[in-house]
Design a protein around this motif. Structure first.
Motif, mmCIF file in Angstrom:
data_model
loop_
_atom_site.group_PDB
_atom_site.id
_atom_site.type_symbol
_atom_site.label_atom_id
_atom_site.label_comp_id
_atom_site.label_asym_id
_atom_site.label_seq_id
_atom_site.Cartn_x
_atom_site.Cartn_y
_atom_site.Cartn_z
ATOM 1 N N ALA A 213 0.818 -1.213 0.000
ATOM 2 C CA ALA A 213 0.000 0.000 0.000
ATOM 3 C C ALA A 213 0.852 1.264 0.000
ATOM 4 C CB ALA A 213 -0.916 0.003 1.216
ATOM 5 N N LEU A 214 2.153 1.135 -0.246
ATOM 6 C CA LEU A 214 3.041 2.295 -0.347
ATOM 7 C C LEU A 214 3.229 2.636 -1.818
ATOM 8 C CD1 LEU A 214 5.675 1.284 2.351
ATOM 9 C CD2 LEU A 214 3.986 3.115 2.527
ATOM 10 N N PHE A 215 3.018 3.900 -2.150
ATOM 11 C CA PHE A 215 3.033 4.326 -3.552
ATOM 12 C C PHE A 215 4.067 5.425 -3.768
ATOM 13 C CE2 PHE A 215 -1.272 3.092 -2.270
ATOM 14 C CZ PHE A 215 -1.499 2.036 -3.150
ATOM 15 N N PRO A 216 4.760 5.405 -4.897
ATOM 16 C CA PRO A 216 5.753 6.443 -5.184
ATOM 17 C C PRO A 216 5.085 7.789 -5.403
ATOM 18 C CG PRO A 216 5.425 5.045 -7.108
ATOM 19 C CD PRO A 216 4.673 4.411 -5.985
ATOM 20 N N GLU A 217 5.666 8.813 -4.822
ATOM 21 C CA GLU A 217 5.159 10.171 -4.993
ATOM 22 C C GLU A 217 6.306 11.145 -4.769
ATOM 23 O OE1 GLU A 217 2.783 13.013 -6.162
ATOM 24 O OE2 GLU A 217 2.070 10.932 -6.003
ATOM 25 N N VAL A 218 6.651 11.904 -5.791
ATOM 26 C CA VAL A 218 7.800 12.809 -5.692
ATOM 27 C C VAL A 218 7.456 14.006 -4.833
ATOM 28 C CG1 VAL A 218 8.665 12.085 -7.943
ATOM 29 C CG2 VAL A 218 7.143 14.074 -7.771
ATOM 30 N N GLY A 219 8.502 14.715 -4.417
ATOM 31 C CA GLY A 219 8.324 15.963 -3.700
ATOM 32 C C GLY A 219 8.343 17.130 -4.659
ATOM 33 N N LEU A 220 8.722 18.312 -4.153
ATOM 34 C CA LEU A 220 8.789 19.499 -4.996
ATOM 35 C C LEU A 220 9.845 19.322 -6.080
ATOM 36 C CD1 LEU A 220 8.603 22.274 -2.241
ATOM 37 C CD2 LEU A 220 6.796 21.639 -3.858
ATOM 38 N N HIS A 221 9.539 19.799 -7.281
ATOM 39 C CA HIS A 221 10.504 19.698 -8.377
ATOM 40 C C HIS A 221 11.631 20.700 -8.210
ATOM 41 C CE1 HIS A 221 8.208 16.777 -10.587
ATOM 42 N NE2 HIS A 221 7.122 17.537 -10.508
ATOM 43 N N ASP A 222 11.346 21.863 -7.695
ATOM 44 C CA ASP A 222 12.387 22.854 -7.420
ATOM 45 C C ASP A 222 11.872 23.800 -6.340
ATOM 46 O OD1 ASP A 222 10.630 24.690 -8.676
ATOM 47 O OD2 ASP A 222 11.493 24.189 -10.620
ATOM 48 N N GLY A 223 12.768 24.599 -5.831
ATOM 49 C CA GLY A 223 12.407 25.529 -4.777
ATOM 50 C C GLY A 223 12.561 24.919 -3.398
ATOM 51 N N VAL A 224 12.334 25.741 -2.392
ATOM 52 C CA VAL A 224 12.486 25.332 -0.998
ATOM 53 C C VAL A 224 11.105 25.061 -0.412
ATOM 54 C CG1 VAL A 224 13.313 26.005 1.273
ATOM 55 C CG2 VAL A 224 14.575 26.707 -0.769
ATOM 56 N N ALA B 167 6.393 19.029 0.273
ATOM 57 C CA ALA B 167 5.122 18.653 -0.337
ATOM 58 C C ALA B 167 5.234 17.245 -0.887
ATOM 59 C CB ALA B 167 4.735 19.620 -1.458
ATOM 60 N N GLY B 168 4.051 16.667 -1.180
ATOM 61 C CA GLY B 168 4.040 15.346 -1.805
ATOM 62 C C GLY B 168 4.699 14.287 -0.944
ATOM 63 N N GLY B 169 5.555 13.485 -1.569
ATOM 64 C CA GLY B 169 6.167 12.359 -0.879
ATOM 65 C C GLY B 169 7.414 12.710 -0.097
ATOM 66 N N VAL B 170 7.707 14.013 -0.001
ATOM 67 C CA VAL B 170 8.880 14.440 0.773
ATOM 68 C C VAL B 170 8.462 15.592 1.677
ATOM 69 C CG1 VAL B 170 11.254 15.264 0.715
ATOM 70 C CG2 VAL B 170 10.424 13.778 -1.112
ATOM 71 N N GLY B 171 8.041 15.268 2.888
ATOM 72 C CA GLY B 171 7.817 16.296 3.895
ATOM 73 C C GLY B 171 6.467 16.950 3.916
ATOM 74 N N GLY B 172 5.552 16.607 3.027
ATOM 75 C CA GLY B 172 4.231 17.221 3.050
ATOM 76 C C GLY B 172 3.313 16.552 4.052
ATOM 77 N N LEU B 173 2.883 17.287 5.090
ATOM 78 C CA LEU B 173 2.068 16.708 6.161
ATOM 79 C C LEU B 173 0.745 16.159 5.615
ATOM 80 C CD1 LEU B 173 1.495 16.216 9.189
ATOM 81 C CD2 LEU B 173 0.628 18.579 9.315
ATOM 82 N N VAL B 174 0.391 14.943 6.048
ATOM 83 C CA VAL B 174 -0.870 14.295 5.660
ATOM 84 C C VAL B 174 -1.645 13.955 6.931
ATOM 85 C CG1 VAL B 174 -1.936 12.341 4.486
ATOM 86 C CG2 VAL B 174 0.202 13.303 3.602
ATOM 87 N N ILE B 175 -2.910 14.331 6.980
ATOM 88 C CA ILE B 175 -3.733 14.063 8.163
ATOM 89 C C ILE B 175 -5.050 13.410 7.736
ATOM 90 C CG2 ILE B 175 -4.997 15.056 10.105
ATOM 91 C CD1 ILE B 175 -3.060 17.334 10.181
ATOM 92 N N VAL B 176 -5.423 12.368 8.452
ATOM 93 C CA VAL B 176 -6.760 11.783 8.327
ATOM 94 C C VAL B 176 -7.478 12.048 9.646
ATOM 95 C CG1 VAL B 176 -8.114 9.688 8.017
ATOM 96 C CG2 VAL B 176 -6.034 10.025 6.683
ATOM 97 N N ARG B 177 -8.591 12.762 9.567
ATOM 98 C CA ARG B 177 -9.292 13.202 10.773
ATOM 99 C C ARG B 177 -10.578 12.422 10.991
ATOM 100 N NH1 ARG B 177 -8.535 19.365 8.687
ATOM 101 N NH2 ARG B 177 -9.497 18.373 6.878
ATOM 102 N N ASP B 178 -11.030 12.457 12.241
ATOM 103 C CA ASP B 178 -12.378 11.999 12.610
ATOM 104 C C ASP B 178 -12.656 10.542 12.260
ATOM 105 O OD1 ASP B 178 -12.909 14.613 13.463
ATOM 106 O OD2 ASP B 178 -13.623 15.202 11.486
ATOM 107 N N LEU B 179 -11.719 9.665 12.584
ATOM 108 C CA LEU B 179 -11.951 8.232 12.416
ATOM 109 C C LEU B 179 -12.721 7.734 13.640
ATOM 110 C CD1 LEU B 179 -8.386 7.141 11.193
ATOM 111 C CD2 LEU B 179 -10.433 7.470 9.779
ATOM 112 N N ASP B 180 -13.964 7.310 13.443
ATOM 113 C CA ASP B 180 -14.774 6.802 14.553
ATOM 114 C C ASP B 180 -14.480 5.327 14.766
ATOM 115 O OD1 ASP B 180 -16.315 9.094 15.368
ATOM 116 O OD2 ASP B 180 -17.379 8.943 13.456
ATOM 117 N N LEU B 181 -13.986 5.002 15.961
ATOM 118 C CA LEU B 181 -13.628 3.633 16.304
ATOM 119 C C LEU B 181 -14.195 3.296 17.673
ATOM 120 C CD1 LEU B 181 -9.838 3.839 15.318
ATOM 121 C CD2 LEU B 181 -11.676 2.915 13.905
ATOM 122 N N PHE B 182 -14.106 2.045 18.047
ATOM 123 C CA PHE B 182 -14.424 1.651 19.416
ATOM 124 C C PHE B 182 -13.396 0.634 19.872
ATOM 125 C CE2 PHE B 182 -16.261 -2.063 17.442
ATOM 126 C CZ PHE B 182 -16.083 -3.054 18.386
#
Length: 466
Positions: free
Chosen positions: A80-91, A94-109
């Motif tokens: 389930a791991l997929f290739p994803e590049v980061g920024l092409h240039d600049g500082v 994003a993407g697969g290098v340092g871009g924060l990913v959040i999944v919110r509000d997962l209802d569990l018990f």
């Protein structure tokens, strides 16, 4: 075309039920036997209608709710791991290098390891990708569910989710926040004395690794900022020590004496709960589980029938005389509708031995000049029937019939409840709510009277249940 052959359908259902019984695993059978001991300890007839299949239902619910013991994170994340590049240039990140990913509000018990009662949680997971790869978002939820489907406490659950994701997907960092809600089930004596009993314990815990290892790191600010952006407010002030002290009501010092007394009085029931723990794959001698059997038995004994019958006989005596000081009432002239709304109740589903809870609304007609029923009396009636093995439909009818017998008829009862069995089994319907109605006397024939009473129920009733 597409219609069902009723006879064929009945045969299919019957065959499925036979197959289910014949292929039961030893662990399921052991839990069933233990549940029968618990029911007999409550003075119940395990062969009465409504309880015949309870041992099997409980066994299925417990095994389904603890299936995480047999699941591995590697099997979920692998592939389930997929290739994803980061920024092409600049500082930047994003993407697969340092871009924060959040999944919110997962209802569990999960199941509380201290008392075996289910607790609800809302899970927020964030990670910072590295190595130019990202993980399928659904896997974050599935990994969290693996550890939720075990006997848990909130902080260990957060730590295990965080650690598993950190090792499984190898990101720059992982953060987990859990908002947990544990039912605080009163006993019948305390709830009669304290009408403002707080029915819930709420805690918030967090765990972080990698770039989230320092709680003052900027990545935490970003994570919390994105939660607030969606109206999710969290207060990260709860320490690990305070969670251990405040989480499960059954482990409080005030309950310790009661638990020890119940161990001595009900050794068979305590041994049955220990057997259930073993059948789930746990060690009853693990230090966090040593007191669990006594905690569970203490809670279950709230629903012992014989003691409660005597208490009802004590409070019901002479009530009709108080309500009818001038003799029998035989006229409907000058009647007024009275209502008592949002009366809290707690009960126990006899099909799954899981709690259900909510509010009761009672409406009735009473002639002018007659003392109307007070809240304390109605609460006593509600708690008498609530503190039994119950189903909501029966509870509604019994409350209505008892109030009607006191007043002479013309009663309407609405019960609104949340059922733990709706979230802590395979169905997992979070946020669902069940309403039942009983109408007697005038309410059964007068639609206008029913409508008038229903309009009196406040719109925010659902929020009062929690």
């Amino acid at each position: 075309m597409g219609s069902l052959d009723e006879g064929h359908l009945c045969v299919e259902i019957e065959n499925a039920m036979k197959l289910d019984v014949s292929e039961k695993e030893p662990e399921t059978i052991a839990i069933e036997d233990a549940v029968k001991v618990l029911l007999q300890g409550l003075g119940e007839d395990v062969n009465r209608d409504g309880l015949k299949k309870t041992p099997l239902r409980v066994a299925k619910a417990l095994r389904e709710g603890t299936r995480g013991y047999k699941q591995k994170v590697k099997d979920i994340v692998q592939g389930a791991l997929f290739p994803e590049v980061g920024l092409h240039d600049g500082v930047g990140h994003a993407g697969g290098v340092g871009g924060l990913v959040i999944v919110r509000d997962l209802d569990l018990f999960s199941y509380c390891e201290s008392c075996l009662l289910p607790f609800q949680l809302k899970c927020h997971v964030g990670y910072v990708p590295s190595g130019q790869r990202v993980v399928g978002l659904s896997k974050l939820s599935r990994v969290a569910d693996v550890f939720a489907k075990r006997l848990q406490d909130p902080q260990r659950l957060a730590d295990e989710i965080c650690s598993a994701l950190h090792h499984g997907i190898k990101p720059a960092g992982v953060a987990v926040i859990l908002e947990c809600l544990h039912i605080h089930f009163p006993n019948v004596e305390s709830v009669l004395l304290d009408s403002k009993h707080q029915g819930w314990v709420k805690v918030l815990v967090s765990s972080g690794l990698g770039v989230f290892g320092n709680e003052n790191a900027d990545t935490w600010s970003d994570f919390l900022g994105l939660l607030k952006f969606r109206g999710v407010t969290v207060d990260r002030t709860l320490t690990r020590e305070s969670v251990n002290q405040s989480w499960c009501p059954s482990s409080s010092s005030s309950m310790a004496k009661i638990s020890s007394e119940l161990v001595a009085a009900n050794p068979e029931m305590v041994a049955a709960v220990a057997s259930i723990l073993r059948s789930l794959g746990e060690d009853p001698l693990r230090k966090e589980l040593v007191e669990t059997p006594s905690h569970f038995v203490r809670w279950l004994m709230n629903f012992e029938n014989t003691k409660l019958e005597m208490k009802l006989n004590g409070f019901a005596c002479g009530i009709s005389d108080l309500l009818k000081p001038n003799g029998e009432i035989n006229s409907r002239n000058n009647e007024q509708m009275h209502s008592e709304l949002n009366l809290s109740f707690w009960s126990q589903c006899e099909h799954h031995l899981l709690p259900f809870y909510g509010v009761v609304h009672i409406g009735y007609f009473c002639p002018k000049g007659i003392n109307h029923l007070g809240k304390s009396l109605l609460r006593s009636i509600i708690h008498f029937y609530g503190f039994k093995l119950q189903v909501q439909e029966r509870l509604t009818r019994q409350i209505a019939e008892t109030v009607s017998s006191i007043l002479g008829g013309d009663v309407m009862v609405v019960v609104e409840a949340n059922h733990t069995c709706m979230i802590s089994r395979g169905i997992e319907k979070f946020g669902s709510n069940t309403a039942t109605i009983a109408v007697l006397g005038r309410f059964s024939t007068d639609p206008a009277a029913r409508a008038m009473f229903l309009r009196s129920i406040p719109d925010d009733t659902t929020s009062r249940i929690l």
